[in-house]
Design a protein around this motif. Structure first.
Motif, PDB file in Angstrom:
ATOM      1  N   PRO A   1      -3.039  -8.806   7.808  1.00 56.99           N
ATOM      2  CA  PRO A   1      -4.493  -8.578   7.723  1.00 56.99           C
ATOM      3  C   PRO A   1      -4.836  -7.212   8.313  1.00 56.99           C
ATOM      4  O   PRO A   1      -4.081  -6.657   9.096  1.00 56.99           O
ATOM      5  N   ARG A   2      -5.972  -6.688   7.874  1.00 57.66           N
ATOM      6  CA  ARG A   2      -6.451  -5.397   8.357  1.00 57.66           C
ATOM      7  C   ARG A   2      -6.457  -5.347   9.886  1.00 57.66           C
ATOM      8  O   ARG A   2      -6.891  -6.282  10.536  1.00 57.66           O
ATOM      9  N   GLN A   3      -6.002  -4.249  10.473  1.00 60.81           N
ATOM     10  CA  GLN A   3      -5.866  -4.144  11.926  1.00 60.81           C
ATOM     11  C   GLN A   3      -7.223  -3.972  12.618  1.00 60.81           C
ATOM     12  O   GLN A   3      -7.517  -4.624  13.599  1.00 60.81           O
TER      13      GLN A   3
ATOM     14  N   ILE B   1       0.281   5.358   1.121  1.00 62.47           N
ATOM     15  CA  ILE B   1       0.102   4.232   2.043  1.00 62.47           C
ATOM     16  C   ILE B   1      -1.330   4.194   2.556  1.00 62.47           C
ATOM     17  O   ILE B   1      -1.963   5.232   2.707  1.00 62.47           O
ATOM     18  N   ASP B   2      -1.887   2.989   2.774  1.00 62.25           N
ATOM     19  CA  ASP B   2      -3.234   2.837   3.324  1.00 62.25           C
ATOM     20  C   ASP B   2      -3.217   3.125   4.818  1.00 62.25           C
ATOM     21  O   ASP B   2      -2.218   2.883   5.486  1.00 62.25           O
ATOM     22  N   ALA B   3      -4.354   3.581   5.318  1.00 61.37           N
ATOM     23  CA  ALA B   3      -4.425   3.939   6.726  1.00 61.37           C
ATOM     24  C   ALA B   3      -4.678   2.728   7.619  1.00 61.37           C
ATOM     25  O   ALA B   3      -4.571   2.812   8.835  1.00 61.37           O
ATOM     26  N   ASP B   4      -5.025   1.581   7.059  1.00 66.58           N
ATOM     27  CA  ASP B   4      -5.502   0.473   7.885  1.00 66.58           C
ATOM     28  C   ASP B   4      -4.388  -0.437   8.387  1.00 66.58           C
ATOM     29  O   ASP B   4      -4.641  -1.517   8.895  1.00 66.58           O
ATOM     30  N   LEU B   5      -3.140  -0.017   8.224  1.00 67.17           N
ATOM     31  CA  LEU B   5      -1.965  -0.749   8.692  1.00 67.17           C
ATOM     32  C   LEU B   5      -1.735  -2.064   7.955  1.00 67.17           C
ATOM     33  O   LEU B   5      -0.984  -2.905   8.411  1.00 67.17           O
ATOM     34  N   GLN B   6      -2.395  -2.218   6.804  1.00 59.81           N
ATOM     35  CA  GLN B   6      -2.087  -3.398   5.985  1.00 59.81           C
ATOM     36  C   GLN B   6      -0.763  -3.197   5.265  1.00 59.81           C
ATOM     37  O   GLN B   6      -0.081  -4.147   4.933  1.00 59.81           O
ATOM     38  N   ASP B   7      -0.458  -1.931   5.006  1.00 59.70           N
ATOM     39  CA  ASP B   7       0.853  -1.596   4.463  1.00 59.70           C
ATOM     40  C   ASP B   7       1.708  -1.163   5.653  1.00 59.70           C
ATOM     41  O   ASP B   7       1.420  -0.151   6.262  1.00 59.70           O
TER      42      ASP B   7
HETATM   43 MG    MG Z   1      -6.977  -2.434   3.492  1.00 61.06          MG
END
Ligand code: MG
Ligand code: UDP
Length: 318
Positions: A198-200, A92-98
């Motif tokens: 979208p990216r947080q 999982i990506d860290a940017d909360l997009q997932d």
């Molecule tokens: Mg991202």
């Protein structure tokens, strides 16, 4: 109880890491599994690593690996997956997009018997029409050019079973197009649908240049069709040149041969020259990849490694 490790590549994610971890651990608390989280600091230049160590001090389910420099997301992911010893891993990506809240649905499909459960987005919120168009074009050409079916609108967010992980670990190629590799290993695969946010906070590391590199990497790693395309362009243009030659010859025989034809000569020379350069470029692309593989360099180096102190089960966290 089955064990689950969540692998999170993080490169300069200090801005979101805390809120990411909060949301993730809330989700993990609810799962009837022994869970832990493995952060891979991909050579961040901000205080991402310090944050990871801080999280680890508070939450014993947290582990971290710090790479010796920025190796890129694909290598960071590989480093993480190499160090998983669990029945399943979630990437999982860290940017909360997932959204971490989707993990239970992934787990559900895994427990239903699937080896690879990928998350496919139904909408791309916060992305320009141009990005959507280029993405669609990319998936379309991948489908045409390669036998490996890379699922559309699917990132790296997915769950892998133990045997899928073991299979993936055997693929040590340096040009790592992960989406392709995930698909290539086979086994039982299925999709779970979600809405991509979208990216947080923080910045995306993907500009169009890097996306284009990724697209070229994807195609050249999974298809040799461009090489064949070069051959066919060659065949086609020689055929055209031959027909044109016949016409020039016939014209000279019938009407004589005053010195004409400089423009047409130039056009032909430039065209053939262009085709040759293009073909050379395509060959060079594959040759370069071959060169990178033949060096057999390791995919990443680890600077520091902090395993999780405990594999917490539901409710035991913090
Ligand atoms: Mg991202
Ligand atoms: N990432 C990484 N190394 C890099 C670039 C990105 O580990 O060199 C991580 C990043 O921290 C994030 C994930 O990969 O967790 C996805 O990156 P990003 O959000 O920039 O990509 P996008 O979501 O725009 O595809």
């Amino acid at each position: 109880m089955p064990r689950l490790t969540v692998v999170v590549p993080a490169y300069n994610e200090a801005a979101v890491l805390e809120s990411f971890h909060a949301r993730l651990s809330r989700t993990l608390d609810e799962l009837p599994l022994e869970c832990d989280v493995l952060y891979i600091d991909d050579g961040s230049s901000d205080h991402t690593w310090a944050l990871i160590e801080g999280l680890r001090a508070r939450d014993p389910r947290t582990g971290g690996i710090k790479l010796s420099r920025n190796f890129g997301k694909e290598a960071a992911l590989t480093a993480g997956l190499d160090h998983v010893d669990a029945d399943a891993a979630v990437v999982i990506d860290a940017d909360l997009q997932d959204p971490p809240e989707l993990i239970p649905s992934l787990v559900e499909q895994w427990q239903a018997g699937f080896d690879v459960v990928y998350a496919t987005r139904t909408a791309r919120a916060g992305e320009s029409g141009f990005k959507r168009l280029t993405a669609a074009l990319f998936y379309r050409s991948m489908e045409r050019l390669s036998d490996t079916r890379v699922p559309r609108d699917t990132g790296d967010f997915r769950l892998l079973s133990r045997r899928a992980l073991a299979a993936l670990r055997q693929l040590r190629e340096r040009q790592r197009f992960m989406k392709g590799l995930f698909a290539w290993i086979g086994y039982r695969q299925t999709a779970v649908y979600y809405l991509r946010e979208p990216r947080q906070a923080g910045q995306t590391k993907w500009n169009y240049w890097r996306l284009m590199q990724l697209a070229i990497e994807g195609i050249t790693s999974f298809s040799t069709a461009p090489l064949r395309l070069a051959t066919w362009t060659g065949v086609f243009s020689s055929l055209l040149a031959f027909l044109y030659g016949l016409w020039v010859f016939g014209k000279a025989v019938v009407f004589g041969d005053p010195v004409h034809g400089y423009p047409s000569l130039m056009v032909v020379i430039l065209f053939i020259g262009g085709v040759q350069l293009l073909a050379l470029g395509v060959i060079g692309e594959y040759l370069g990849r071959n060169y990178a593989e033949s060096k057999q360099r390791p995919l990443y180096f680890i600077e520091e490694q902090r395993p999780a102190k405990a594999q917490g089960d539901a409710g035991h966290a913090r």
